[in-house]
Structure formats: structure tokens, C-alpha cells
Design a protein around this motif. Structure first.
Motif, PDB file in Angstrom:
ATOM      1  N   ARG A   1       8.408 -90.664 -67.543  1.00 46.17           N
ATOM      2  CA  ARG A   1       8.428 -91.817 -68.434  1.00 46.17           C
ATOM      3  C   ARG A   1       9.522 -91.665 -69.482  1.00 46.17           C
ATOM      4  N   ASP A   2       9.602 -90.454 -70.072  1.00 46.67           N
ATOM      5  CA  ASP A   2      10.654 -90.220 -71.066  1.00 46.67           C
ATOM      6  C   ASP A   2      12.029 -90.426 -70.447  1.00 46.67           C
ATOM      7  N   GLU A   3      12.176 -89.896 -69.194  1.00 44.12           N
ATOM      8  CA  GLU A   3      13.464 -90.080 -68.527  1.00 44.12           C
ATOM      9  C   GLU A   3      13.739 -91.562 -68.280  1.00 44.12           C
TER      10      GLU A   3
ATOM     11  N   GLU B   1      -4.480 -80.697 -60.877  1.00 44.95           N
ATOM     12  CA  GLU B   1      -3.340 -81.330 -60.219  1.00 44.95           C
ATOM     13  C   GLU B   1      -2.964 -82.635 -60.921  1.00 44.95           C
ATOM     14  N   LEU B   2      -4.020 -83.439 -61.283  1.00 45.86           N
ATOM     15  CA  LEU B   2      -3.744 -84.707 -61.956  1.00 45.86           C
ATOM     16  C   LEU B   2      -3.114 -84.479 -63.321  1.00 45.86           C
ATOM     17  N   GLU B   3      -3.597 -83.448 -64.040  1.00 48.15           N
ATOM     18  CA  GLU B   3      -2.990 -83.142 -65.334  1.00 48.15           C
ATOM     19  C   GLU B   3      -1.519 -82.773 -65.164  1.00 48.15           C
ATOM     20  N   ALA B   4      -1.248 -81.968 -64.087  1.00 47.47           N
ATOM     21  CA  ALA B   4       0.152 -81.618 -63.828  1.00 47.47           C
ATOM     22  C   ALA B   4       0.958 -82.872 -63.499  1.00 47.47           C
ATOM     23  N   GLN B   5       0.334 -83.780 -62.671  1.00 52.35           N
ATOM     24  CA  GLN B   5       1.025 -85.022 -62.341  1.00 52.35           C
ATOM     25  C   GLN B   5       1.239 -85.885 -63.581  1.00 52.35           C
ATOM     26  N   VAL B   6       0.198 -85.923 -64.479  1.00 53.93           N
ATOM     27  CA  VAL B   6       0.340 -86.695 -65.715  1.00 53.93           C
ATOM     28  C   VAL B   6       1.487 -86.142 -66.555  1.00 53.93           C
TER      29      VAL B   6
END
Length: 270
Positions: free
Chosen positions: A146-148, A134-139
Motif C-alpha cells: 500500500r505504501d508503495e 500467514e495472514l499477518e505476514a500478508q497484511v
């Protein structure tokens, strides 16, 4: 006599014959029985001899067995001492075994607890792995965000440059507005002076209105008193009208009597 003797002779002959036959049969039977007894006696003697031989052999074997039994008893006594020693060793071993079983039971309990802990840790690891996913998906989502945001920041910087230009223009406009505001302040001061005069005039008018309101209150009191007097007079008038109606009713009753119709008071009544 001859007639009687003939049957007797036949009976005797028959009896004698039977006696002789019985004696012969008994002799033959005795001889057979004696022969059988001799044969049985010989057989018994032979069997007795065999039994005697067997008894001798049995006695010999019994002595041998007794000797072996004595040897076995001696060995048994020796073995009994060995058994006592082994029993002592066995008792010590049994105590050690009981201690070992208790330790084994505690070890099994610890092992069961350890297995439960392992199971719980495996569940925790599974939960942590799920949480990691889940954290990887959130990252990943945050990186995209961040890019946006970086793109948005770039746009905002461009917008800031534009706004700074607009701000410079706005400051120039503010200077112009401040000059206009100073002129308006002068006009406001003049208007405030006029407002002061108007407030003084308004105060005078308010005092006049207060005086008029006091007069109105006094007039209301007078009017209420007069209305009360009017209501009292109306009540008295109603009472008098009721009295008049009662008198007229009584007069009608009196004038309806033929004896009173000629009276002057009954003119127009009856």
C-alpha cells in the motif's frame, strides 16, 4: 554195655542240662513277660483313666459346643433373613450398578468423542494460528505494498498533471491536423475520382483480358487437337517405319540367297 552207656549218660546229662536251662530261661522269660504285661496293664489303666477323664471333658465340651451351635443356628437363621434382605438390596444395587456402568460406558464413549473433538479442535486452532500468522505476514506485505502504491499514485498524479499539459498541447496539434486532414480529404476526393476512372479503364482491360483468355482457351483446344493428330500421325509413321524395317530385313534375307542376287530388286542388298 559200659562203653555204650557212657555216651548215653553224657547225652542225657546234656539233654537234662539243656532242659533245665531251657526251663529256667523260660521261667525267667515268663517272669519278665508277666512283669512287662503288668507294667503295660498299669500303663493302659492309667491311660484309660486319662482317656476317660478326657472323654468326660470332651463330652462336656461337646454339650457346650452343641449349645453354642444351637445358638449359632438361631443367629444364622436370623442372619439368613438379614442376608436375604441384603441379597435383595444387593440385587437392586447390582441392577443399579449395571445401569450405572452402561451410563458410564456411554459417558466414556462421549468422553472419547469429546477428546477426539478436542484434539481436532486443537489441530484446527493450530492451523488457524498458522493461518493467522500467514495472514499477518500478508497484511504486513499488503501494508508495504500500500505504501508503495501510495508513492506510485503520487508519482502518477504528477505524471497526470504532466500528461494534461501534454494533452492540451496535443489538442492544439489535433486542431492543426484536422485542418490538414480536411485538405487531404479534398485531395482524396480528387484521387478517388481518378481511381474511378482508373477502375473503369481496368474493367475494360479485364474484359479484353477475358476475351483474350477465351481465345487462348480456343487455341489450346485447337493445339491439343493438332497434338493428338500429330501423335496419331507419328504412331502411323512408326508403324510404317517398322513395316519398312521388316520388309528390308526380309529383302536382305532374300537377296542374301545367291539365286536372287541377280534380280533388279536386290541391287544394293545382299
Amino acid at each position: 554195655m559200659s562203653a555204650i552207656g557212657r555216651p548215653i549218660s553224657l547225652g542225657l546229662v546234656a539233654l537234662v542240662v539243656l532242659t533245665v536251662a531251657g526251663a529256667a530261661g523260660a521261667t525267667v522269660l515268663y517272669q519278665d513277660s508277666a512283669q512287662q504285661l503288668r507294667s503295660q496293664n498299669d500303663a493302659l489303666r492309667s491311660e484309660t483313666a486319662q482317656l476317660t477323664d478326657r472323654l468326660d471333658r470332651t463330652r462336656t465340651e461337646l454339650r457346650t459346643v452343641r449349645q453354642r451351635l444351637n445358638e449359632t443356628r438361631a443367629q444364622l437363621n436370623t442372619r439368613t433373613e438379614d442376608v436375604d434382605q441384603v441379597a435383595g438390596t444387593l440385587n437392586r444395587t447390582e441392577r443399579q450398578l449395571n445401569t450405572t456402568e452402561a451410563q458410564l460406558s456411554r459417558t466414556r464413549t462421549r468422553l472419547a468423542n469429546a477428546e477426539q473433538n478436542v484434539t481436532r479442535l486443537e489441530r484446527d486452532v493450530s492451523d488457524l494460528e498458522d493461518r493467522r500468522d500467514e495472514l499477518e505476514a500478508q497484511v504486513s506485505d499488503l501494508r508495504e505494498r500500500r505504501d508503495e502504491l501510495e508513492s506510485t499514485v503520487s508519482d502518477l498524479r504528477s505524471r497526470v498533471d504532466t500528461l494534461e499539459t501534454d494533452l492540451s498541447d496535443t489538442e492544439d496539434r489535433i486542431d492543426e491536423l484536422e485542418v490538414a486532414l480536411a485538405e487531404r480529404d479534398d485531395r482524396v476526393d480528387a484521387l478517388e475520382s481518378n481511381v474511378t476512372d482508373l477502375r473503369d479503364d481496368l474493367d475494360r482491360k479485364n474484359r479484353t483480358i477475358a476475351d483474350l483468355e477465351d481465345d487462348v482457351e480456343r487455341l489450346d483446344i485447337v493445339l491439343r487437337n493438332r497434338n493428338a493428330t500429330v501423335r496419331t500421325l507419328e504412331a502411323r509413321l512408326d508403324d510404317r517405319n517398322a513395316t519398312i524395317r521388316d520388309l528390308e530385313s526380309d529383302l536382305d534375307e532374300l537377296c542374301s540367297d545367291s539365286a536372287n542376287q541377280d534380280e533388279a530388286a536386290c541391287e544394293g542388298y545382299g
